[in-house]
Design a protein around this motif. Structure first.
Motif: not given
Length: 372
Positions: A206-212, A222-225, A161-167, A230-236
């Protein structure tokens, strides 16, 4: 079905890594001849191949292989060395039972046995192999999970689960920087990396997302209810990609595909930049799974289109290396080379039937003088 000619659009950027090392990439590069020559007529298995190559069917969905019923909708796959033989692992992209199975091959290529390595999961699409010889099987569902499985069938699967819950779609391990890259199959999906606390142990990190701005930022949850952001919308500042699919790491570059805009992207780990090495100005359709060789060749499978696997060479040549005729309602999945590089495994998820449940799935082996 006619072989098509297509164009690859490449940016004028020099990438590190084997594929485009020290090369200033020109725009509008026209595909050249395949290093294997043109495709011949389809063989008895319906596979069109260059001269010197041959195919065989190793498994069919709903039929026994090696004493085990082969799963429906075969998807992402990988090969693992096993003594003098090897193992091919394949996911099952069906709901509720999903999971993954493995086929054990002997030194001569004969099938010794097959067995399940994961069951009771949901729409297991792609994934990735690890340097410590496990298979990461990823669920392509809302709040999907990653399962670490044992291709050899000795240990039970573990949820990560630390690797994230998303599609989830695919995963690619980067042993140089000790991270795992992850793609997300949403039309506004993200490109992630998982930084484990201890390399080789994926239970925490730690799950990180690539930014602009070409920086990586931590995903707060990383594991939202179900009703949480959701993970893709958590970092603007997160950069979004249209339908993330296959993922492959080699020599400082992580290549990943996006089906929505028919693009092959390359993340240069040295420069921390993402560049399109193939974009939608070409006619390659349904860009999906991707794999590569130590020599720097990439192999890109189609979801639909002409049902081809195409090669992209270090010399910037793009051409089909095989085609399945009469299967336009299917998709090619799970391309993976045997450890010695002489055999390529892949599946037609729905085969000639085109059944969405994947009951017509066919898993193939192609042998021949592949470049290594």
């Amino acid at each position: 079905m006619q072989r098509r000619t297509f164009i690859v659009s490449l940016s004028a950027v020099a990438l590190s890594g084997t594929l485009w090392q020290n090369a200033a990439l020109a725009s509008s590069v026209v595909a050249g001849e395949s290093p294997y020559g043109p495709l011949g007529e389809p063989d008895a298995n319906g596979v069109a191949l260059p001269a010197g190559f041959s195919s065989r069917v190793v498994a069919r969905s709903g039929h026994s292989v090696g004493g085990t019923l082969w799963h429906p909708a075969p998807d992402g796959g990988a090969c693992f060395a096993d003594g003098t033989g090897w193992i091919y692992v394949s996911n099952s992209e069906v709901p509720l039972v999903g999971g993954a199975s493995a086929i054990k091959f002997g030194a001569d290529g004969s099938i010794e046995r097959a067995y399940r390595i994961l069951s009771g999961t949901n729409l297991n699409c792609a994934g990735g192999r690890t340097p410590w010889n496990t298979w990461l099987s990823c669920e392509e569902i809302f709040r999907g999970k990653v399962y670490e499985t044992d291709p050899y069938g000795a240990r039970g699967a573990q949820q990560r689960p630390a690797m994230g819950k998303f599609k989830h779609e695919a995963a690619a391990c980067d042993p140089d920087h000790r991270v795992v890259y992850l793609t997300e199959d949403e039309d506004d999906g993200c490109f992630y990396r998982f930084v484990p606390n201890v390399w080789g142990e994926l239970s925490s990190g730690r799950l990180e997302v690539f930014c602009t701005d070409n920086l990586w930022r931590a995903v707060p949850d990383p594991a939202p209810g179900v009703f949480q952001k959701q993970t893709r919308h958590q970092v603007s500042a997160a950069r979004h990609f249209d339908g993330g699919e296959g993922c492959h790491y080699a020599d400082g570059v992580c290549y990943f595909t996006a089906k929505g805009d028919r693009t092959v992207w390359a993340y240069d780990t040295g420069r921390q930049t993402i560049t399109a090495i193939y974009d939608s100005t070409g006619t390659l359709t349904g860009i999906d799974n991707i794999t590569g060789t130590q020599g720097g060749d990439l192999y890109v499978a189609e979801d639909g289109g002409n049902m081809e696997i195409n090669i992209i060479t270090p010399g910037r040549v793009v051409a089909p290396v095989l085609r399945l005729d009469g299967q336009s309602e299917s998709e090619i999945t799970g391309p993976a080379f045997s450890p010695d590089g002489t055999r390529l495994y892949f599946s037609s998820q729905r085969g000639t039937s085109g059944e969405r449940a994947g009951t017509g799935g066919i898993t193939y082996e192609v042998s021949g003088p592949f470049r290594r």
